[in-house]
Design a protein around this motif. Structure first.
Motif, PDB file in Angstrom:
ATOM      1  N   GLY A   1       1.554 -27.639  41.442  1.00 46.27           N
ATOM      2  CA  GLY A   1       0.727 -26.544  40.943  1.00 46.27           C
ATOM      3  C   GLY A   1       1.496 -25.565  40.076  1.00 46.27           C
ATOM      4  N   TYR A   2       2.783 -25.825  39.850  1.00 45.66           N
ATOM      5  CA  TYR A   2       3.606 -24.903  39.074  1.00 45.66           C
ATOM      6  C   TYR A   2       3.186 -24.845  37.615  1.00 45.66           C
ATOM      7  CZ  TYR A   2       7.701 -22.220  37.717  1.00 45.66           C
ATOM      8  OH  TYR A   2       8.536 -21.238  37.237  1.00 45.66           O
ATOM      9  N   ARG A   3       2.707 -25.964  37.074  1.00 48.95           N
ATOM     10  CA  ARG A   3       2.243 -25.994  35.686  1.00 48.95           C
ATOM     11  C   ARG A   3       1.121 -24.978  35.491  1.00 48.95           C
ATOM     12  NH1 ARG A   3       2.236 -29.247  31.208  1.00 48.95           N
ATOM     13  NH2 ARG A   3       3.626 -30.732  32.174  1.00 48.95           N
ATOM     14  N   GLN A   4       0.191 -24.946  36.425  1.00 44.87           N
ATOM     15  CA  GLN A   4      -0.937 -24.017  36.337  1.00 44.87           C
ATOM     16  C   GLN A   4      -0.454 -22.565  36.477  1.00 44.87           C
ATOM     17  OE1 GLN A   4      -4.058 -24.772  39.123  1.00 44.87           O
ATOM     18  NE2 GLN A   4      -5.437 -23.290  38.187  1.00 44.87           N
TER      19      GLN A   4
ATOM     20  N   LEU B   1       2.420 -21.375  35.533  1.00 41.60           N
ATOM     21  CA  LEU B   1       3.036 -20.997  34.270  1.00 41.60           C
ATOM     22  C   LEU B   1       1.989 -20.727  33.198  1.00 41.60           C
ATOM     23  CD1 LEU B   1       6.152 -23.342  33.997  1.00 41.60           C
ATOM     24  CD2 LEU B   1       6.076 -20.924  34.587  1.00 41.60           C
ATOM     25  N   GLU B   2       0.935 -21.525  33.167  1.00 37.95           N
ATOM     26  CA  GLU B   2      -0.134 -21.303  32.194  1.00 37.95           C
ATOM     27  C   GLU B   2      -0.794 -19.949  32.421  1.00 37.95           C
ATOM     28  OE1 GLU B   2      -2.669 -24.729  32.516  1.00 37.95           O
ATOM     29  OE2 GLU B   2      -1.220 -26.027  31.513  1.00 37.95           O
ATOM     30  N   GLN B   3      -1.024 -19.588  33.686  1.00 39.90           N
ATOM     31  CA  GLN B   3      -1.617 -18.287  34.000  1.00 39.90           C
ATOM     32  C   GLN B   3      -0.672 -17.154  33.607  1.00 39.90           C
ATOM     33  OE1 GLN B   3      -2.516 -18.659  38.166  1.00 39.90           O
ATOM     34  NE2 GLN B   3      -4.409 -19.779  37.808  1.00 39.90           N
ATOM     35  N   ARG B   4       0.605 -17.314  33.904  1.00 34.83           N
ATOM     36  CA  ARG B   4       1.595 -16.298  33.523  1.00 34.83           C
ATOM     37  C   ARG B   4       1.625 -16.115  32.013  1.00 34.83           C
ATOM     38  NH1 ARG B   4       7.620 -17.929  33.112  1.00 34.83           N
ATOM     39  NH2 ARG B   4       6.649 -18.801  31.271  1.00 34.83           N
ATOM     40  N   ASN B   5       1.620 -17.225  31.283  1.00 34.12           N
ATOM     41  CA  ASN B   5       1.680 -17.153  29.828  1.00 34.12           C
ATOM     42  C   ASN B   5       0.435 -16.480  29.251  1.00 34.12           C
ATOM     43  OD1 ASN B   5       4.103 -18.433  30.091  1.00 34.12           O
ATOM     44  ND2 ASN B   5       3.419 -20.401  29.279  1.00 34.12           N
ATOM     45  N   GLU B   6      -0.720 -16.756  29.823  1.00 36.43           N
ATOM     46  CA  GLU B   6      -1.951 -16.086  29.374  1.00 36.43           C
ATOM     47  C   GLU B   6      -1.875 -14.592  29.641  1.00 36.43           C
ATOM     48  OE1 GLU B   6      -4.428 -17.301  27.509  1.00 36.43           O
ATOM     49  OE2 GLU B   6      -3.196 -19.123  27.440  1.00 36.43           O
ATOM     50  N   GLN B   7      -1.297 -14.203  30.778  1.00 33.56           N
ATOM     51  CA  GLN B   7      -1.129 -12.791  31.111  1.00 33.56           C
ATOM     52  C   GLN B   7      -0.182 -12.117  30.111  1.00 33.56           C
ATOM     53  OE1 GLN B   7      -2.769 -11.043  33.391  1.00 33.56           O
ATOM     54  NE2 GLN B   7      -1.683  -9.159  32.868  1.00 33.56           N
ATOM     55  N   ILE B   8       0.882 -12.804  29.739  1.00 32.81           N
ATOM     56  CA  ILE B   8       1.825 -12.268  28.759  1.00 32.81           C
ATOM     57  C   ILE B   8       1.109 -12.047  27.424  1.00 32.81           C
ATOM     58  CG2 ILE B   8       3.845 -12.868  27.350  1.00 32.81           C
ATOM     59  CD1 ILE B   8       5.040 -14.155  29.899  1.00 32.81           C
ATOM     60  N   LYS B   9       0.302 -13.009  27.007  1.00 38.97           N
ATOM     61  CA  LYS B   9      -0.435 -12.869  25.744  1.00 38.97           C
ATOM     62  C   LYS B   9      -1.399 -11.682  25.790  1.00 38.97           C
ATOM     63  CE  LYS B   9      -0.339 -17.794  24.679  1.00 38.97           C
ATOM     64  NZ  LYS B   9      -1.152 -19.013  24.543  1.00 38.97           N
ATOM     65  N   ARG B  10      -2.115 -11.525  26.908  1.00 40.90           N
ATOM     66  CA  ARG B  10      -3.055 -10.404  27.042  1.00 40.90           C
ATOM     67  C   ARG B  10      -2.319  -9.066  26.979  1.00 40.90           C
ATOM     68  NH1 ARG B  10      -5.604 -13.847  30.705  1.00 40.90           N
ATOM     69  NH2 ARG B  10      -4.508 -12.938  32.485  1.00 40.90           N
ATOM     70  N   GLU B  11      -1.216  -8.981  27.700  1.00 42.52           N
ATOM     71  CA  GLU B  11      -0.466  -7.731  27.714  1.00 42.52           C
ATOM     72  C   GLU B  11       0.076  -7.403  26.326  1.00 42.52           C
ATOM     73  OE1 GLU B  11       2.420  -7.584  30.889  1.00 42.52           O
ATOM     74  OE2 GLU B  11       0.937  -8.205  32.373  1.00 42.52           O
ATOM     75  N   TYR B  12       0.516  -8.424  25.597  1.00 45.19           N
ATOM     76  CA  TYR B  12       1.015  -8.198  24.241  1.00 45.19           C
ATOM     77  C   TYR B  12      -0.118  -7.702  23.340  1.00 45.19           C
ATOM     78  CZ  TYR B  12       3.067  -8.996  19.668  1.00 45.19           C
ATOM     79  OH  TYR B  12       3.525  -8.827  18.380  1.00 45.19           O
ATOM     80  N   GLN B  13      -1.304  -8.295  23.485  1.00 38.75           N
ATOM     81  CA  GLN B  13      -2.460  -7.866  22.694  1.00 38.75           C
ATOM     82  C   GLN B  13      -2.874  -6.442  23.043  1.00 38.75           C
ATOM     83  OE1 GLN B  13      -5.276 -10.973  23.542  1.00 38.75           O
ATOM     84  NE2 GLN B  13      -4.434 -12.351  21.980  1.00 38.75           N
ATOM     85  N   ASN B  14      -2.560  -6.008  24.254  1.00 36.20           N
ATOM     86  CA  ASN B  14      -2.881  -4.645  24.679  1.00 36.20           C
ATOM     87  C   ASN B  14      -1.790  -3.643  24.316  1.00 36.20           C
ATOM     88  OD1 ASN B  14      -5.386  -5.329  25.733  1.00 36.20           O
ATOM     89  ND2 ASN B  14      -4.545  -5.802  27.746  1.00 36.20           N
ATOM     90  N   GLY B  15      -0.786  -4.090  23.555  1.00 37.97           N
ATOM     91  CA  GLY B  15       0.192  -3.163  23.014  1.00 37.97           C
ATOM     92  C   GLY B  15       1.543  -3.124  23.690  1.00 37.97           C
ATOM     93  N   ILE B  16       1.791  -3.946  24.685  1.00 38.56           N
ATOM     94  CA  ILE B  16       3.108  -3.948  25.333  1.00 38.56           C
ATOM     95  C   ILE B  16       4.073  -4.744  24.449  1.00 38.56           C
ATOM     96  CG2 ILE B  16       4.400  -4.624  27.383  1.00 38.56           C
ATOM     97  CD1 ILE B  16       1.871  -4.181  29.012  1.00 38.56           C
TER      98      ILE B  16
END
Length: 87
Positions: free
Chosen positions: A44-47, A49-64
């Motif tokens: 389940g580690y692949r999933q 990492l995918e969730q973490r990466n999506e969170q990173i993208k969202r946070e970047y889009q929110n200005g971090i």
């Protein structure tokens, strides 16, 4: 990886044939290609990492900034940049 005693799971004729090639050693029997799972699918580690990466993208889009994200997630700046810009 599990180890099995060949005498317990294989027919005697096959055990004798294998003994012509290997005695007292280990033989790796690979999984068939169509049954093989990709890295991280079983655990389940692949999933994760995918969730973490999506969170990173969202946070970047929110200005971090990428620098803050790299510190927060323990990744290099370049790893964060790669996650953000991947398609």
């Amino acid at each position: 990886m599990k180890y099995f005693n060949a005498k317990l799971i294989l027919p005697d004729a096959l055990v004798k044939e294998l003994q012509n090639y290997v005695q007292g050693g280990y033989i790796y029997v690979p999984i068939e290609q169509e049954q093989q799972k990709r890295w991280g699918e079983v655990s389940g580690y692949r999933q994760e990492l995918e969730q973490r990466n999506e969170q990173i993208k969202r946070e970047y889009q929110n200005g971090i900034s990428m620098e803050c994200l790299s510190e927060k997630y323990g990744l290099s700046f370049y790893a964060v940049r790669k996650i953000i810009y991947q398609k």
